[in-house]
Motif scaffolding. Structure first.
Motif, PDB file in Angstrom:
ATOM      1  N   ARG A  43       0.842  -1.201   0.000  1.00  0.00           N
ATOM      2  CA  ARG A  43       0.000   0.000   0.000  1.00  0.00           C
ATOM      3  C   ARG A  43       0.877   1.250   0.000  1.00  0.00           C
ATOM      4  NH1 ARG A  43      -3.491   2.993   3.891  1.00  0.00           N
ATOM      5  NH2 ARG A  43      -5.537   3.299   2.906  1.00  0.00           N
ATOM      6  N   THR A  82       0.859   5.464   0.043  1.00  0.00           N
ATOM      7  CA  THR A  82      -0.015   6.575   0.432  1.00  0.00           C
ATOM      8  C   THR A  82       0.751   7.892   0.470  1.00  0.00           C
ATOM      9  OG1 THR A  82       0.447   6.230   2.781  1.00  0.00           O
ATOM     10  CG2 THR A  82      -1.454   5.074   1.853  1.00  0.00           C
ATOM     11  N   THR A  83       0.013   9.018   0.355  1.00  0.00           N
ATOM     12  CA  THR A  83       0.572  10.365   0.513  1.00  0.00           C
ATOM     13  C   THR A  83      -0.202  11.086   1.607  1.00  0.00           C
ATOM     14  OG1 THR A  83      -0.908  11.496  -1.032  1.00  0.00           O
ATOM     15  CG2 THR A  83       1.038  10.411  -1.964  1.00  0.00           C
ATOM     16  N   GLY A  99      -3.838  12.045   0.907  1.00  0.00           N
ATOM     17  CA  GLY A  99      -4.863  11.021   0.769  1.00  0.00           C
ATOM     18  C   GLY A  99      -4.813  10.197  -0.487  1.00  0.00           C
ATOM     19  N   VAL A 155      -3.894   7.147  -2.665  1.00  0.00           N
ATOM     20  CA  VAL A 155      -3.601   5.770  -2.265  1.00  0.00           C
ATOM     21  C   VAL A 155      -3.463   4.893  -3.509  1.00  0.00           C
ATOM     22  CG1 VAL A 155      -4.415   3.746  -0.990  1.00  0.00           C
ATOM     23  CG2 VAL A 155      -4.892   6.041  -0.109  1.00  0.00           C
ATOM     24  N   THR A 194      -2.754   0.613  -4.217  1.00  0.00           N
ATOM     25  CA  THR A 194      -2.493  -0.730  -3.690  1.00  0.00           C
ATOM     26  C   THR A 194      -1.971  -1.615  -4.821  1.00  0.00           C
ATOM     27  OG1 THR A 194      -4.246  -0.483  -2.041  1.00  0.00           O
ATOM     28  CG2 THR A 194      -3.476  -2.722  -2.513  1.00  0.00           C
TER      29      THR A 194
END
Length: 608
Positions: free
Chosen positions: A587, A589-590, A593, A595, A597
């Motif tokens: 996963r 992420t920043t 928000g 995202v 996967t």
């Protein structure tokens, strides 16, 4: 500025109060060097902010002759180097000492051109402090042949400053003494500078900072005179700089007299052949030699009370035609007085503070000078780190009636607290007001340091009160990304116990459809629970590239501090697998928000 070269205190009620202040501020502590257990535990407390740079001690009071040096032949001394002039013996400066003053002024002109330090000012101070290193008694590298030491600062007529250098500079293991041609106190040379590192400087490029070397001492003194954004062409800045060396009006007048005298012309003489001053201010006591350990007469008297002899080979046997102590020079019969050295306006103040009636300056029409500087705009300047201010600093010069004054030199000075800079990495710039009285600074660019600071704006010379322009540098907003995507749709597979292909995972960050550079990304190996993804404890993992020894092989399943490049791209470090097989999730992420996967498939090892 809490800078102390040495402090020699006058007797009397006023000096007693100053002495009390110094004694309260100075305590014993660590000292550099190996000077025994007691010295190793001593270190003075920071000196009070009003302590003069030379400590306010005894100094040479000899004034320059009333007859100024003669400028170079065929020139009224306009723009030519005054060091090639000719004149009385007092205009002769020892070759190495003269070179040191000029080199220091040139060096500072390159690093702080707004200060406009004239080498003649260093010469004036060097004359008053040490008689130009005792007439130029220095070697080829500029180091004094014998130590030039002030009195022991033991509290008897002077400040009490216990030893701080283990005798390294002054040879004294109990108390400090001022040292060298420009008379620095050891603690000030070593650690008394504006940033705690000391005023000491390497003026001759030999890799050492030696207060006994005239190149080093002259450069250090120049840095102090220019400190605080001073412009030494402005009379109040010039006076303040000299008074910072020794807070005495008589000292100020004496230095200004020599400064103006040297500006009128000097000539070079061999080292060791400079004129030695004799007379000193009185009312001092200390080491019994007038404030410097010199091995020669002081106060114009020998040990038997007779007039002092010139100790140099070939000397005249008289004290260089100097004045009686605390008395101004008197013109001899038939001696002309073409212009009194002193302040830059040509008026030489006398020790008594009065002008001889015959020396009143000829009045000249008063040029138009502004009475006030007014900020243009009521809002402070603002920008983000690393960018230019949209609006440059600007002021208007006005006369007493509020009318604009054109052609005024206005100086904008940045404080040390900011790394913002004008073009050319300048911390100060001077511009002229236009026909509307407006002075506009060139483009100001913020550095990386954030926070508020004040830009000081003054006229040159200072004929109007200074004003300040506020400025703020804000932190750069964190780069944003609203989407993360793989740059390839190739399936990611590996065998248990083996690693995925090098650079197997590459992603691209974008914001509103454009590449997002500098975006921070976190990579985590998570469980396959979509409602509550948490870090997995088995399957694929990273290794810590900064770990050492056995820790390098320890599985790491969360990586932070990953950042996209200028094109918004990020290649993840190599991914390893353990003995577990199956489909695992990575996963990405920043902070905004975004995202992504990614599936990682691990096949069982052969024969398992």
């Amino acid at each position: 500025m809490a800078a102390t070269f040495r402090r020699r205190l006058h007797r009397g009620a006023a000096s007693t109060a100053v002495a009390a202040l110094v004694l309260a501020a100075l305590t014993a502590s660590q000292a550099p060097g190996a000077a025994g257990a007691a010295a190793a535990k001593r270190r003075p407390a920071p000196p009070p902010a009003d302590v003069p740079i030379d400590g306010g001690a005894a100094y040479y009071t000899d004034l320059p002759p009333l007859k100024s040096p003669v400028p170079p032949h065929g020139s009224p001394h306009t723009g030519k180097d005054p060091a090639i002039g000719r004149g009385p013996a007092e205009a002769g400066l020892p070759a190495t000492v003269l070179a040191a003053y000029k080199k220091a002024a040139s060096t500072i002109d390159g690093s702080d051109p707004g200060c406009r330090l004239p080498w003649q000012l260093l010469a004036g101070i060097g004359k008053v402090e040490s008689g130009q290193a005792r007439g130029g008694a220095v070697d080829a590298e500029g180091t004094t042949l014998q130590p030039i030491l002030g009195p022991q600062l033991n509290g008897r007529g002077f400040a009490r400053i216990t030893d701080t250098d283990g005798g390294r500079y002054d040879g004294d293991l109990t108390h400090d003494r001022a040292v060298g041609p420009m008379q620095f106190i050891p603690s000030t040379w070593a650690d008394g500078g504006p940033d705690g590192s000391g005023w000491g400087a390497d003026g001759n490029g030999d890799g050492k900072k030696d207060p006994n070397n005239v190149f080093d001492a002259a450069l250090a003194a120049g840095h102090y005179l220019c400190a605080g954004g001073r412009d030494l062409t402005a009379q109040d800045d010039l006076d303040r700089a000299i008074l910072g060396y020794n807070h005495s009006e008589e000292y100020l007048r004496t230095v200004l007299s020599w400064y103006a005298f040297y500006r009128n012309g000097t000539h070079e003489v061999p080292d060791g052949r400079g004129v030695l001053p004799v007379h000193r201010d009185t009312g001092r006591h200390g080491d019994g030699n007038g404030g410097r350990s010199a091995g020669r007469p002081h106060h114009g008297r020998g040990s038997d009370g007779t007039p002092a002899k010139d100790p140099r080979p070939g000397g005249s046997g008289r004290p260089d035609q100097a004045n009686e102590p605390d008395k101004p020079n008197k013109p001899g019969k038939g001696q002309d007085q073409p212009g009194k050295p002193g302040r830059p306006d040509g008026n030489r103040p006398t020790p008594g503070g009065t002008e001889p009636p015959s020396q009143k300056p000829t009045p000249h029409p008063e040029p138009a000078h502004p009475k006030t500087l007014v900020r243009v705009g009521d809002k402070d300047l603002s920008t983000t780190a690393g960018t230019e201010f949209a609006t440059p600093p600007q002021v208007r010069a006005q006369d007493a009636q509020g009318k604009p004054v054109a052609g005024v030199s206005v100086r904008f000075t940045l404080p040390p607290a900011t790394d913002a800079r004008f073009p050319g990495d300048a911390t100060a710039v001077t511009v002229k007001t236009d026909k509307d009285g407006l002075a506009t600074a060139p483009t100001l660019r913020a550095g990386d340091r954030t926070g508020d600071f004040r830009i000081r704006v003054t006229t040159v010379p200072h004929t109007a009160p200074a004003v300040e322009v506020g400025a703020t540098v804000k932190a750069k907003p964190a780069p944003k990304a609203d989407k993360l995507a793989r740059t390839s749709d190739k399936e990611l597979t590996a065998t248990a116990g083996m690693a995925f292909a090098e650079d197997a995972v590459e992603i691209k960050a974008t914001y509103q459809g454009k590449s997002a550079a500098g975006v921070a990304v976190t990579a985590t190996m998570v469980t396959d629970d979509p409602s509550r993804p948490v870090e997995n404890d088995k399957g694929p993992y990273f290794k810590d590239p900064e770990a050492t020894g056995d820790a390098r092989n320890k599985p790491v399943r969360t990586l932070t501090g990953l950042t996209t490049d200028a094109n918004g791209l990020l290649k993840l470090p190599k991914i390893y697998t353990d003995a577990h097989s199956g489909t695992f999730l990575l996963r990405l992420t920043t902070a905004d928000g975004a995202v992504l996967t990614v599936q990682l498939k691990v096949a069982p090892a052969a024969g398992s």
